[in-house]
Design an enzyme around this catalytic site. Structure first.
Site, PDB file in Angstrom:
ATOM      1  N   LYS B  50     -21.942 -13.588  28.081  1.00 50.52           N
ATOM      2  CA  LYS B  50     -21.132 -13.457  29.462  1.00 50.52           C
ATOM      3  C   LYS B  50     -19.816 -12.637  29.012  1.00 50.52           C
ATOM      4  O   LYS B  50     -19.214 -12.106  30.057  1.00 50.52           O
ATOM      5  CB  LYS B  50     -20.554 -14.701  29.807  1.00 50.52           C
ATOM      6  CG  LYS B  50     -21.671 -15.585  30.413  1.00 50.52           C
ATOM      7  CD  LYS B  50     -22.002 -15.144  32.030  1.00 50.52           C
ATOM      8  CE  LYS B  50     -22.777 -16.331  32.696  1.00 50.52           C
ATOM      9  NZ  LYS B  50     -22.966 -15.613  34.098  1.00 50.52           N
ATOM     10  N   SER B 306     -29.146 -17.343  25.598  1.00 50.97           N
ATOM     11  CA  SER B 306     -27.975 -16.827  26.168  1.00 50.97           C
ATOM     12  C   SER B 306     -26.594 -17.540  25.844  1.00 50.97           C
ATOM     13  O   SER B 306     -25.860 -16.992  25.918  1.00 50.97           O
ATOM     14  CB  SER B 306     -28.178 -16.991  27.857  1.00 50.97           C
ATOM     15  OG  SER B 306     -28.309 -18.650  27.844  1.00 50.97           O
TER      16      SER B 306
END
Lengths: 326, 326
Positions: B50, B306
């Protein structure tokens, strides 16, 4: 033993060993009181820097010697490094391991196709066992640290540290190295002497197993009183090596001593802030940087994370005791 | 939204985001039945991919907008990514987070200097809260996935995957992506369409939160029945985005659905064989590769990891339940 051997090893390792990342996290800088970087050799093939030395040594043998196979004695990380290097070269590896080594290391060594011979760390001499087997079967001994090609392989970590630190704007400071017999430490020190001469290498050892720190003070190869009793199994060895000690004495020190508890705490920090799994011995340098900042000089500290081969129960112990203190 | 925006984002991210390693382990290849690679975005700054999108979006604002500050709503990883990107640009970040997000994420977001506003995921509308605050204080909203510059930033992961896979001799195969609203998945798919057109992107979602998989089948943006009840908090979102869905529909699928238990099991595998800390949602793609091999085609599978922002108790649960099954 010189920098040209390390550069030659780097060429042989190209495409085989990983260039591991140099990581950092703002929170660790704050605790250390300076910029902190971690060289993540736990992400190396087989989970520790030992693959570098194993590959370097196996690839340096002449064809006939290599085909006859290799033998190594090791608490586990050198075992796996040599086993994988041998398998990738298509040759036999016999590994002599202490019976109290973590199961994860014994299992992983067998899974890499090596023949494992167990011995009792407290009562048997691993060197004697290894030499008897080597003579009987024509195997070449790959010593865990007192072997010039092994040191050359470990030293390639130092070449990478110099490059990566320069990219991060760091050309001076202290480099803390998890230290057993001194192969990793002396190899990195030789590499940095050539490539980053304003960096100083500091060996980090567990309390009670500080043979290198004491040897650097006395100027001779001191011996540990015992070989068991620390959770830092990966970096316990009887005394500095014949080849490694003169290098350590010329380039490194003073030593830093950390406790087992501090290594567990450093494992919890690495879990929380770097998302890395470290084994206790592999967290010793990070523990040195986090808890002994007053013994360190300079604006930046680089810690090696030598390995991540830890059983789940030991990792859970680190999180149980320190998971809420990071 | 196109590949040129991803290439432009890559230039803005240079020297700020990490190029994370593409890792592998022989044991995982055996379980997966093909070569398996893991793109370790848990090692990205703030512990997840992110940061890429956060940096891309903040750096793309014009000077005046950026100076006024930014606002984001997030279960935690986007929060940290935007918070760090804002701090490094010297601007204010307000982050709207669900009150049941892991403490590690809330604490980390505050530690990065952001102002955190908590809301109840079950009863309140995070978008409405965010917009009210944005209007009142002149902040620019950085959406977690439905924002072209955010998608461009996440897509830089795909550019790296194409390069790194090529270096490993892999130019075709499936790329499994941990999928929430589809920003990461669509960005990677656009990058690979340009750079590795023989790779196919497969979104991986937790059971019960398979809005993307169902949308790919029906051809319209399906909605999840509930927004809570999975341990994969990082990849739960109400439905595919307006910008992301057309990209997903054109380039990705079919979806792969994994259970929470399989994500915990994959976390234990990553601990043991890759020495990485993954969060449950961040392990979903690895779970897909390890447990749904019969739904995958080709000789190689690339999984994104992730994120690694997991509380110690959840990680211990993974080791308690699966530490001896890896």
């Amino acid at each position: 033993m010189n920098i040209e051997m390390i550069r030659a090893a780097q060429k042989r390792l190209e495409g085989h060993a990983r260039c591991t990342p140099l990581l950092s996290a703002p929170c660790l800088d704050e605790i250390a009181g300076r910029r902190l970087f971690l060289k993540a050799e736990n992400l190396q093939h087989t989970g520790s820097f030992k693959f570098r030395g194993g590959w370097s040594a196996v690839s340096a043998l002449d064809e006939a010697q290599r085909k006859a196979g290799v033998i190594a004695f090791s608490s586990g990380n050198h075992a796996q490094g040599v086993a994988l290097a041998a398998r990738e070269h298509g040759v036999t590896a016999v590994i002599v391991m202490p019976s109290d080594a973590p199961n994860t290391k014994i299992d992983a060594t067998r899974a890499l196709g090596a023949e494992v011979v167990l011995y009792d760390r407290a009562t048997e001499d691993r060197k004697a066992i290894g030499r008897t087997l080597a003579d009987a079967r024509g195997l070449t001994m790959i010593e865990p640290f007192d072997n010039a090609q092994v040191i050359a392989g470990q030293g390639t970590t130092g070449l990478e540290i110099a490059d990566q630190a320069r990219d991060a704007g760091v050309t001076s400071g202290e480099v803390l190295v998890c230290c057993g017999g001194g192969g990793f430490t002396s190899g990195i020190a030789l590499a940095l002497e050539a490539e980053a001469p304003e960096m100083r290498v500091r060996p980090v050892e567990p309390e009670g197993f500080d043979d290198v720190a004491r040897s650097l003070v006395s100027g001779q190869r001191e011996i540990n009183a015992t070989m068991s009793g620390s959770i830092c199994d990966a970096i316990i060895s009887p005394q500095p090596g014949e080849i490694t000690f003169p290098i350590l004495h010329r380039l490194c020190g003073p030593g830093i001593i950390v406790t087992d508890a501090e290594c567990l705490h450093a494992m919890a920090y690495a879990f929380a802030h770097l998302k890395l799994v470290l084994e206790p011995g592999g967290a010793s340098a990070l523990a040195g940087a986090l808890f002994y900042g007053d013994e360190i000089e300079g604006d930046a500290v680089i810690c090696t994370a030598s390995g991540g081969n830890v059983d789940a129960p030991m990792f859970q112990r680190a999180l149980n005791e320190y998971g809420d203190k990071v």
